[in-house]
Scaffold this motif. Structure first.
Motif, mmCIF file in Angstrom:
data_model
loop_
_atom_site.group_PDB
_atom_site.id
_atom_site.type_symbol
_atom_site.label_atom_id
_atom_site.label_comp_id
_atom_site.label_asym_id
_atom_site.label_seq_id
_atom_site.Cartn_x
_atom_site.Cartn_y
_atom_site.Cartn_z
ATOM 1 N N UNK A 1 0.881 -1.227 0.214
ATOM 2 C CA UNK A 1 0.124 -0.006 0.079
ATOM 3 C C UNK A 1 0.701 1.208 -0.067
ATOM 4 N N UNK A 2 1.489 1.506 -0.945
ATOM 5 C CA UNK A 2 2.557 2.676 -1.334
ATOM 6 C C UNK A 2 2.487 2.908 -2.718
ATOM 7 N N UNK A 3 3.172 4.180 -3.068
ATOM 8 C CA UNK A 3 3.606 4.518 -4.466
ATOM 9 C C UNK A 3 4.987 4.667 -4.623
ATOM 10 N N UNK A 4 5.388 3.981 -5.727
ATOM 11 C CA UNK A 4 6.776 3.964 -6.020
ATOM 12 C C UNK A 4 7.052 4.826 -7.379
ATOM 13 N N UNK A 5 7.949 5.673 -7.286
ATOM 14 C CA UNK A 5 8.411 6.455 -8.457
ATOM 15 C C UNK A 5 9.571 6.095 -9.087
ATOM 16 N N UNK B 1 3.634 13.245 -11.625
ATOM 17 C CA UNK B 1 3.613 14.577 -10.614
ATOM 18 C C UNK B 1 2.803 14.036 -9.610
ATOM 19 N N UNK B 2 2.979 12.774 -9.231
ATOM 20 C CA UNK B 2 1.940 12.362 -8.040
ATOM 21 C C UNK B 2 3.133 12.039 -6.775
ATOM 22 N N UNK B 3 2.753 12.066 -5.730
ATOM 23 C CA UNK B 3 3.338 11.926 -4.343
ATOM 24 C C UNK B 3 3.774 10.443 -4.215
ATOM 25 N N UNK B 4 4.959 10.059 -4.037
ATOM 26 C CA UNK B 4 5.629 8.768 -3.789
ATOM 27 C C UNK B 4 6.042 8.528 -2.439
ATOM 28 N N UNK B 5 5.992 7.500 -2.081
ATOM 29 C CA UNK B 5 6.704 6.680 -0.708
ATOM 30 C C UNK B 5 7.842 6.332 -1.000
ATOM 31 N N UNK B 6 8.001 5.709 -2.048
ATOM 32 C CA UNK B 6 9.459 5.388 -2.716
ATOM 33 C C UNK B 6 10.021 5.895 -3.715
ATOM 34 N N UNK B 7 11.280 6.156 -3.810
ATOM 35 C CA UNK B 7 11.971 6.624 -5.132
ATOM 36 C C UNK B 7 13.002 5.647 -5.604
ATOM 37 N N UNK B 8 12.988 5.252 -6.899
ATOM 38 C CA UNK B 8 13.874 4.386 -7.330
ATOM 39 C C UNK B 8 14.799 5.041 -8.437
#
Length: 253
Positions: free
Chosen positions: A81-85, A150-157
């Motif tokens: 349950x998170x967003x990855x960019x 342009x979304x808010x991410x919890x993780x950055x790769x």
């Protein structure tokens, strides 16, 4: 490569000038008019030849290959349950563009490129999009984003492409740029880091490396091997992402 240049240089002669010279020559030398006409004919022939009249050289057509393999990973359980960019990867030299890179056994330190064989998209963008697609297909996160989303991410790769090149078995290419006999192999190396967006903490920093044999001797065979290579690399990254610890029930990622 053969470069063609067009355009015919001007002669710099005007009609009045030609008449004056012809008259002066004829006045001083009997029969001079014949010599002037002969000289003019030679000059005219020279201009025609210099203008490039004749059969033009055949055009060399560039061939563009897509780097867009089908994802290998399928969903296993519910997504995190998170967003990855995923950012576009960095790359140096030819790897930063559309060029397909190769090295030969005889000159392993020379990084060379195929002149007519190109990627349809710049390599860093293509590989990062491969990873986005694979993460979505594998159902790893609720959302997998690119910087353009342009979304808010919890993780950055993000990271860098270290190598992504063809290693032919022979000394190089033939004149028609067919891949040498036996096909050789393609290799790829990615250096990636995963960062938690909330506190910019680096969760892991890993190196991914794969090699794939080229099954034939044509540029299409080489491109197919590169697509297989990309699929294997991003599948390994997806498996590592899937291993991230899940937050407690009701907690934040």
């Amino acid at each position: 490569m053969v470069s063609l240049s067009g355009g015919s240089p001007g002669t710099g002669w005007r009609s009045g000038t030609r008449v004056t010279i012809r008259a002066r020559w004829a006045g001083r030398h009997p029969g001079g008019g014949v010599w002037v006409m002969a000289l003019m004919a030679v000059l005219l022939l020279h201009v025609i030849l210099a203008s490039g009249c004749g059969t033009p050289a055949p055009l060399r057509v560039d061939v563009f290959y897509a780097l867009d393999p089908e994802p290998l990973e399928t969903p296993i359980g519910p997504p995190l349950p998170a967003a990855l960019e995923v950012s576009d990867f960095a790359a140096r030299g030819f790897l930063g563009g559309r060029q397909i890179v190769f090295r030969t056994p005889s000159e392993p330190l020379q990084v060379q490129r195929y002149e007519r064989l190109l990627w349809a998209d710049p390599l860093p963008r293509a590989l990062s999009r491969n990873l986005v697609r694979a993460s979505r297909a594998g159902g790893v996160f609720d959302f997998t984003l690119t910087a353009a989303d342009r979304g808010r991410a919890d993780y950055l790769l993000g990271g860098e492409i270290e190598r992504f090149e063809h290693l032919p078995p022979g000394a190089g290419l033939e004149a028609d740029e067919a891949v040498p006999a036996e096909g050789g192999r393609v290799i790829g190396t990615l250096n990636l880091a995963l960062v938690r967006a909330a506190d910019r903490r680096v969760l892991w920093d890993r190196r991914y490396h794969r090699e794939v044999a080229v099954a034939g001797t044509t540029p299409d065979d080489m491109a197919a091997a590169f697509n297989r290579l990309a699929a294997l690399l991003v599948a390994e990254v997806v498996r590592d992402l899937r291993a991230l610890p899940r937050p407690p029930s009701g907690g934040d990622a």
